[in-house]
Design a protein around this motif. Structure first.
Motif, PDB file in Angstrom:
ATOM      1  N   UNK A   4     -15.201 -15.024  27.957  1.00  0.00           N
ATOM      2  CA  UNK A   4     -14.223 -14.803  26.893  1.00  0.00           C
ATOM      3  C   UNK A   4     -14.230 -13.344  26.432  1.00  0.00           C
ATOM      4  N   UNK A   5     -15.391 -12.732  26.385  1.00  0.00           N
ATOM      5  CA  UNK A   5     -15.478 -11.324  26.036  1.00  0.00           C
ATOM      6  C   UNK A   5     -14.802 -10.436  27.064  1.00  0.00           C
ATOM      7  N   UNK A   6     -14.975 -10.768  28.339  1.00  0.00           N
ATOM      8  CA  UNK A   6     -14.317  -9.996  29.404  1.00  0.00           C
ATOM      9  C   UNK A   6     -12.799 -10.164  29.342  1.00  0.00           C
ATOM     10  N   UNK A   7     -12.342 -11.368  29.040  1.00  0.00           N
ATOM     11  CA  UNK A   7     -10.905 -11.603  28.893  1.00  0.00           C
ATOM     12  C   UNK A   7     -10.385 -10.819  27.697  1.00  0.00           C
ATOM     13  N   UNK A   8     -11.154 -10.782  26.608  1.00  0.00           N
ATOM     14  CA  UNK A   8     -10.752 -10.022  25.428  1.00  0.00           C
ATOM     15  C   UNK A   8     -10.637  -8.536  25.698  1.00  0.00           C
ATOM     16  N   UNK A  15      -6.198 -10.975  22.819  1.00  0.00           N
ATOM     17  CA  UNK A  15      -7.389 -11.086  21.974  1.00  0.00           C
ATOM     18  C   UNK A  15      -7.015 -10.877  20.516  1.00  0.00           C
ATOM     19  N   UNK A  16      -6.126  -9.918  20.243  1.00  0.00           N
ATOM     20  CA  UNK A  16      -5.682  -9.666  18.878  1.00  0.00           C
ATOM     21  C   UNK A  16      -4.933 -10.874  18.317  1.00  0.00           C
ATOM     22  N   UNK A  21      -4.813 -15.552  14.746  1.00  0.00           N
ATOM     23  CA  UNK A  21      -4.542 -16.976  14.513  1.00  0.00           C
ATOM     24  C   UNK A  21      -5.780 -17.712  14.001  1.00  0.00           C
ATOM     25  N   UNK A  22      -6.927 -17.419  14.593  1.00  0.00           N
ATOM     26  CA  UNK A  22      -8.157 -18.093  14.172  1.00  0.00           C
ATOM     27  C   UNK A  22      -8.484 -17.742  12.722  1.00  0.00           C
TER      28      UNK A  22
END
Length: 61
Positions: A4-8, A15-16, A21-22
């Motif tokens: 997930x960090x790599x995708x971010x 990611x933003x 949303x969260x």
């Protein structure tokens, strides 16, 4: 978590949007909880006098 960090890092826009949303939903649920607590409280001084910190609360506000 690492994935997930790599995708971010790879997709900063997504990611933003996801983090916005969260955190937005966290604020919504926190607001609902505060409204419920406000209606359940017994009076204006119930919070500050309950734990014996009424003088500290008066100095802060």
């Amino acid at each position: 978590m690492i994935v997930l960090g790599m995708i971010g890092i790879a997709f900063p826009f997504f990611a933003f949007v996801t983090s916005a949303l969260v955190f937005g939903w966290i604020f919504v649920f926190a607001g609902i909880a505060q409204i419920i607590y406000a209606f359940e409280s017994k009076g204006a001084g119930s919070v500050q006098c309950r734990d014996g910190k009424s003088t500290d609360f008066g100095l802060i506000v």
